[in-house]
Design an enzyme around this catalytic site. Structure first.
Site, PDB file in Angstrom:
ATOM      1  N   SER A 136       0.848  -1.177   0.000  1.00 16.06           N
ATOM      2  CA  SER A 136       0.000   0.000   0.000  1.00 16.06           C
ATOM      3  C   SER A 136       0.885   1.228   0.000  1.00 16.06           C
ATOM      4  CB  SER A 136      -0.900   0.010   1.240  1.00 16.06           C
ATOM      5  OG  SER A 136      -1.558   1.251   1.398  1.00 16.06           O
ATOM      6  N   TYR A 149      -1.466  -0.805  10.554  1.00 17.52           N
ATOM      7  CA  TYR A 149      -1.709  -1.161   9.154  1.00 17.52           C
ATOM      8  C   TYR A 149      -0.521  -0.734   8.296  1.00 17.52           C
ATOM      9  CZ  TYR A 149      -3.623  -0.992   4.441  1.00 17.52           C
ATOM     10  OH  TYR A 149      -3.817  -1.161   3.099  1.00 17.52           O
TER      11      TYR A 149
END
Length: 285
Positions: A136, A149
């Site tokens: 990501s 995350y």
């Protein structure tokens, strides 16, 4: 088609996993679409995908059996693995409990490792393949309210680079795909879990970050269909990516490009500012 590929994709019930599966099917490839609940894959099955149950947190023995079942239906081949399954844990670093942190890493990071261990023996035997781990843009910088995350996605990038160096001589390529914000359900409930604990003193920073993500939900700039098409082209060296060498980290999206460039510029500026002190620590001899 002469260069028909066999894909194994995790987390296909929604989001990028679902779109990548569709894009690969549209190219005439064989797609093994997986999810914890394969009943959610009926539309992919109707389009010709091979549907399998796969939980990335399952034991090594269970995943080995799943891969054995898959290869029995694909003439023993897996050409492209897309490690897509994952979710967002939203909350401050201090707010996230031990169990919540373990759970997000079990899926986002250890889950990728689990599937890699199950699939790489197939690719080593066939002396070729592509492993794509979904990272990501969050793996480029630490965001308030999503630090765990971000950490899980930074891990995906580092492991991808290391693994790529270890298997390149076997004809296996490894890439960490790092999308920006795409208009999927990834920021919605079920894909974005909030930490149960809330610390009042942290609200100023964390609520602002969470508010920004809430506002972004379903307003993201990226088109997942276009993003998936680029990913499929990149992993097969076809279409728009014909002639391109797959990089260790592949950003997807205008925002991802801008954020990553900004991160590198910021780090470079800090290194230059500290250069004289950083480089004054060697032995005099």
């Amino acid at each position: 088609m002469s260069d028909q590929k066999v894909w194994l994709i995790t987390g296909c019930s929604s989001g990028f996993g679902h779109e990548i599966a569709l894009a690969a099917l549209n190219q005439g490839d064989i797609v093994v679409a997986t999810a914890r609940d394969p009943r959610k894959l009926s539309d992919l099955a109707a389009k010709g995908a091979v549907v399998e149950q796969l939980d990335v947190t399952a034991s090594d023995a269970s995943l080995a059996e799943t891969v054995k079942s898959i290869t029995s239906k694909t003439n023993g081949r897996i050409d492209i693995l897309v490690n897509n399954a994952g979710y967002v844990l939203s909350g401050g670093v201090e707010e996230c409990s031990r169990d919540e942190v373990k759970a997000v890493f079990e899926t986002n990071f250890f889950g990728q490792l689990n599937v890699i261990r199950a699939v790489l023996p197939v690719m080593r035997e066939q002396r070729g393949g592509v492993v794509a781990n979904l990272g990501s843009i969050a793996g480029w910088y630490g965001m308030a309210g999503a630090g765990l995350y971000c950490a899980s996605k930074a891990c995906a990038a580092m492991v991808s680079e290391s693994l790529g160096a270890e298997v390149a001589h076997l004809g296996i390529k490894v890439v960490c795909i790092e999308p920006g914000y795409f208009r999927t359900n990834f920021l919605a409930g079920g894909h974005r879990l909030r930490a149960q604990n809330a610390i009042e003193e942290l609200r100023e920073a964390i609520d602002a970050a969470n508010g920004a993500l809430d506002a972004y939900n379903h307003n993201q700039p990226g088109d997942p269909v276009k993003g998936a098409k680029l990913i499929v082209d990149a992993l097969t060296s076809r279409g728009s990516c014909k002639g391109f060498e797959l990089p260790p980290r592949l950003l997807i999206g205008t925002d991802a490009y801008g954020m990553a460039m900004g991160s590198m510029d910021s780090h470079k500026a800090n290194m230059e500012l500290w250069k004289d002190l950083i480089t004054a620590t060697d032995h005099d001899a």
